[in-house]
Design a protein around this motif. Structure first.
Motif, short mmCIF file in Angstrom:
data_model
loop_
_atom_site.label_atom_id
_atom_site.label_comp_id
_atom_site.label_asym_id
_atom_site.label_seq_id
_atom_site.Cartn_x
_atom_site.Cartn_y
_atom_site.Cartn_z
N LEU A 2 7.64 3.55 12.40
CA LEU A 2 6.52 3.94 11.55
C LEU A 2 7.00 4.29 10.14
CD1 LEU A 2 3.51 4.59 11.19
CD2 LEU A 2 4.00 6.91 12.01
N ALA A 3 8.12 4.99 10.05
CA ALA A 3 8.65 5.37 8.74
C ALA A 3 9.05 4.12 7.94
CB ALA A 3 9.86 6.29 8.91
N ILE A 4 9.62 3.12 8.61
CA ILE A 4 9.97 1.87 7.93
C ILE A 4 8.72 1.18 7.42
CG2 ILE A 4 10.93 -0.44 8.27
CD1 ILE A 4 12.94 0.84 10.24
N LEU A 5 7.64 1.20 8.23
CA LEU A 5 6.37 0.62 7.79
C LEU A 5 5.83 1.34 6.56
CD1 LEU A 5 3.92 -1.24 8.18
CD2 LEU A 5 3.01 0.41 9.83
N VAL A 6 5.91 2.67 6.57
CA VAL A 6 5.45 3.45 5.41
C VAL A 6 6.32 3.15 4.19
CG1 VAL A 6 5.13 5.80 4.50
CG2 VAL A 6 4.44 5.26 6.84
N GLN A 7 7.63 2.96 4.43
CA GLN A 7 8.52 2.55 3.32
C GLN A 7 7.99 1.27 2.67
OE1 GLN A 7 11.38 3.73 1.99
NE2 GLN A 7 12.52 4.90 3.50
N GLY A 8 7.62 0.31 3.52
CA GLY A 8 7.12 -0.95 2.99
C GLY A 8 5.83 -0.78 2.21
N VAL A 9 4.94 0.08 2.72
CA VAL A 9 3.68 0.34 2.03
C VAL A 9 3.92 0.98 0.68
CG1 VAL A 9 1.54 1.70 2.10
CG2 VAL A 9 2.32 0.50 4.15
N LEU A 10 4.76 2.00 0.63
CA LEU A 10 5.02 2.71 -0.63
C LEU A 10 5.77 1.82 -1.63
CD1 LEU A 10 5.99 6.24 0.73
CD2 LEU A 10 3.94 5.64 -0.53
N ARG A 11 6.63 0.96 -1.13
CA ARG A 11 7.40 0.10 -2.02
C ARG A 11 6.53 -1.01 -2.63
NH1 ARG A 11 12.09 0.68 -3.28
NH2 ARG A 11 12.04 -1.40 -4.21
N SER A 12 5.35 -1.20 -2.10
CA SER A 12 4.47 -2.24 -2.65
C SER A 12 4.05 -1.93 -4.09
CB SER A 12 3.24 -2.42 -1.77
OG SER A 12 2.43 -1.25 -1.79
N LEU A 32 3.44 9.19 -5.76
CA LEU A 32 3.32 9.24 -7.21
C LEU A 32 4.66 9.01 -7.90
CD1 LEU A 32 0.86 12.25 -7.61
CD2 LEU A 32 0.39 9.84 -8.11
N ALA A 33 5.71 9.66 -7.40
CA ALA A 33 7.02 9.53 -8.04
C ALA A 33 7.56 8.11 -7.90
CB ALA A 33 8.00 10.53 -7.44
N THR A 34 7.39 7.50 -6.72
CA THR A 34 7.89 6.15 -6.51
C THR A 34 7.19 5.15 -7.43
OG1 THR A 34 8.38 6.64 -4.20
CG2 THR A 34 8.23 4.33 -4.80
N ALA A 35 5.89 5.35 -7.62
CA ALA A 35 5.12 4.41 -8.45
C ALA A 35 5.35 4.62 -9.94
CB ALA A 35 3.62 4.57 -8.14
N MET A 36 5.66 5.85 -10.36
CA MET A 36 5.66 6.16 -11.78
C MET A 36 7.03 6.35 -12.41
SD MET A 36 2.44 8.81 -12.03
CE MET A 36 2.69 8.98 -13.79
N ILE A 37 8.04 6.73 -11.61
CA ILE A 37 9.35 7.06 -12.17
C ILE A 37 10.36 5.98 -11.81
CG2 ILE A 37 11.21 8.77 -12.25
CD1 ILE A 37 9.17 10.90 -11.52
N SER A 60 1.97 4.28 -14.69
CA SER A 60 1.02 5.36 -14.51
C SER A 60 0.31 5.19 -13.17
CB SER A 60 -0.02 5.36 -15.64
OG SER A 60 0.59 5.57 -16.89
N ALA A 61 -0.17 6.29 -12.63
CA ALA A 61 -0.92 6.21 -11.37
C ALA A 61 -2.23 5.49 -11.61
CB ALA A 61 -1.18 7.62 -10.83
N ASP A 62 -2.60 4.62 -10.68
CA ASP A 62 -3.85 3.88 -10.80
C ASP A 62 -4.50 3.78 -9.42
OD1 ASP A 62 -2.30 2.03 -9.45
OD2 ASP A 62 -2.05 0.70 -11.17
N ALA A 63 -5.52 2.95 -9.33
CA ALA A 63 -6.24 2.81 -8.06
C ALA A 63 -5.32 2.27 -6.97
CB ALA A 63 -7.44 1.89 -8.25
N GLY A 64 -4.38 1.39 -7.35
CA GLY A 64 -3.44 0.86 -6.36
C GLY A 64 -2.56 1.95 -5.77
N THR A 65 -2.11 2.87 -6.62
CA THR A 65 -1.29 3.99 -6.14
C THR A 65 -2.07 4.85 -5.15
OG1 THR A 65 -0.16 4.06 -8.29
CG2 THR A 65 0.10 5.97 -6.85
N LEU A 66 -3.33 5.10 -5.46
CA LEU A 66 -4.17 5.92 -4.57
C LEU A 66 -4.42 5.22 -3.25
CD1 LEU A 66 -6.75 7.36 -7.13
CD2 LEU A 66 -4.68 8.45 -6.20
N ARG A 67 -4.59 3.89 -3.29
CA ARG A 67 -4.79 3.15 -2.03
C ARG A 67 -3.53 3.21 -1.16
NH1 ARG A 67 -7.61 -0.49 -5.47
NH2 ARG A 67 -5.73 -1.78 -5.72
N VAL A 68 -2.37 3.04 -1.80
CA VAL A 68 -1.11 3.13 -1.06
C VAL A 68 -0.93 4.52 -0.46
CG1 VAL A 68 1.40 3.23 -1.40
CG2 VAL A 68 0.10 1.28 -2.26
#
Length: 455
Positions: free
Chosen positions: A89-99, A445-450, A36-44
């Protein structure tokens, strides 16, 4: 633009509420919710938006000067450098979202459930993969078994750089990002508009479907498609037979890597026919060069048979039979997926970009000075119609029943081009940033939840 953004936010809200299903239970395949989405998802999400917003703010004026003349023109090498900076930059964002993902890149790459290419590649050399493909693939895990050897050969090449699964995962992400440069060159040559090309390259990097499924090799398929598209445009613009020959070899490589992506030949054919009908490429030259491309393809095919005993057509027939049997055994009825595939594909494109696709199609139609005369058709209209036709053909064939969010990533990347066109027409950094942010909200949201990929 506002409609697309609203639809994207509504879709993101449906994900947050767990009300959106990607796939079909009735059709035999769907992606489960795993968190589920949480504070960590919103920070990312906030950090990703901050990075991308800063990137747009820092580069917008330079992007607009891509097409400037005289002393205000941005030199070609600086244009390429800016696209490379966006790749980083896109690779950096990939890393952030994958966290937010519970699974590391290394775990996914090494998994025989998520993708079985790595385990086969580390113990089988390239010659053995090709020479014994039809016999050996019967002993390989699912993904290596059900694909032609192109993806397996790529992973084998990457393991020559490092055998660490985590490193291989990042190499795949980096290789996927290279497609942005190819997208830039393709659109630059197809439209003559460098600003439009730059925006297309940036949106390519943030295609939602690719974010969901890296480091799976479907995220690399657009690179192979764009190599073919770039070579086609270089051939059409220079009438150089060397590009036609290279295209013939590249098409063999595309078939070896992902046969479904051969439907991109429709886009290449439309561009070729348009150039011939408009008189910019003589029929005689076109015929001779097409013959050269065919000879290059046949020569490559013959070389593979002669050196390795690998018959592309025979291997393709075997893999296609397995795909048909898989759909039957998995209980994936054709009728369900005809419509569900389109919904899932739009999700992979991005809701906002899907709306802008039709806005670009309408604008291209109204900008057609002499209706029904192909010679006057704008390049964006040719691209939009080609993408629509490719999606329709892929859907009608019925090989991909479900999982098209992953399997049609190459089409989702091409569908970013019309969104870039609309942003170019508006000429507004705010509008472009809005599209990017809408994508990031959906992706975060989709990466974190699905559970799109699980080892």
């Amino acid at each position: 633009m506002l409609l697309g953004t609203a639809l994207s936010l509504a879709g993101a809200a449906s994900i947050a509420a767990r009300r959106l299903t990607i796939g079909s239970a009735e059709g035999g395949w769907s992606y489960p919710y795993v968190d589920s989405a949480d504070a960590g998802t919103l920070r990312v999400l906030a950090l990703s938006c901050l990075l991308v917003g800063a990137g747009v703010g820092a580069s917008w004026r330079l992007l607009k000067r891509f097409d400037a003349g005289g002393e205000h023109a941005v030199p070609g090498p600086i244009q390429w450098a800016l696209i490379v900076a966006w790749c980083l930059l896109a690779i950096l964002v990939q890393g952030v979202l994958r966290s937010t993902s519970p699974h590391s890149l290394g775990a996914i790459v090494a998994s025989d459930t998520a993708t079985s290419f790595y385990s086969v590649a580390v113990r089988t050399n390239a010659g053995s993969i090709l020479s014994g493909f039809e016999r050996r693939r019967q002993t390989w895990p699912l993904h290596a078994h059900s694909n032609l050897p192109g993806k397996l050969l790529l992973v084998r090449a990457l393991t020559r750089v490092s055998t660490q699964p985590e490193v291989v995962g990042w190499l795949i992400i980096g290789l996927s990002s290279v497609g942005a440069l190819l997208m830039y060159f393709f659109i630059r040559d197809a439209s003559g508009d460098r600003f439009f090309a730059g925006l297309s390259a940036i949106l390519y990097l943030f295609t939602p479907a690719a974010f969901y499924f890296v480091p799976l090799l479907n995220a690399v398929t657009p690179v192979v498609v764009l190599i073919c598209a770039y070579l086609m445009m270089r051939w059409l613009n220079t009438a150089g037979v060397v590009y036609a020959v290279a295209l013939g070899v590249a098409i063999y490589g595309l078939a070896l890597f992902e046969p479904t992506a051969l439907i991109a030949g429709l886009l290449l054919s439309v561009l070729l026919i348009h150039r011939i009908v408009s008189g910019r490429l003589p029929w005689r030259t076109a015929s001779l060069h097409i013959g050269a491309a065919l000879l290059a393809f046949v020569a490559t095919y013959a070389a593979m048979v002669g050196w390795f005993g690998f018959d592309l057509f025979r291997a393709f027939a075997a893999v296609a039979r397995d795909a048909a049997e898989f759909n039957m055994k998995s209980g994936r009825p054709y009728a369900v997926w005809v419509w569900q595939n389109l919904f899932d594909f739009a999700f992979g494109v991005g809701w906002c970009q899907a709306v802008l696709f039709f806005a670009a199609l309408a604008d291209g139609g109204t900008g057609w000075p002499s209706r029904w005369r192909l010679t006057d058709a704008p390049s964006i209209l040719l691209i939009c119609v080609s993408v629509l036709a490719m999606v329709g053909i892929a859907d009608a064939i019925g090989v991909n029943r479900g999982e098209v969010t992953r399997l049609w990533i190459f089409l989702a990347c091409l569908a970013q081009i019309p969104a870039a066109y609309v942003c170019r027409r508006l000429g507004s950094a705010s509008a472009f940033c809005l599209v990017m942010m809408a994508s990031l909200v959906q992706v975060a949201l989709a990466t974190a939840m699905i559970g799109f990929v699980a080892p």
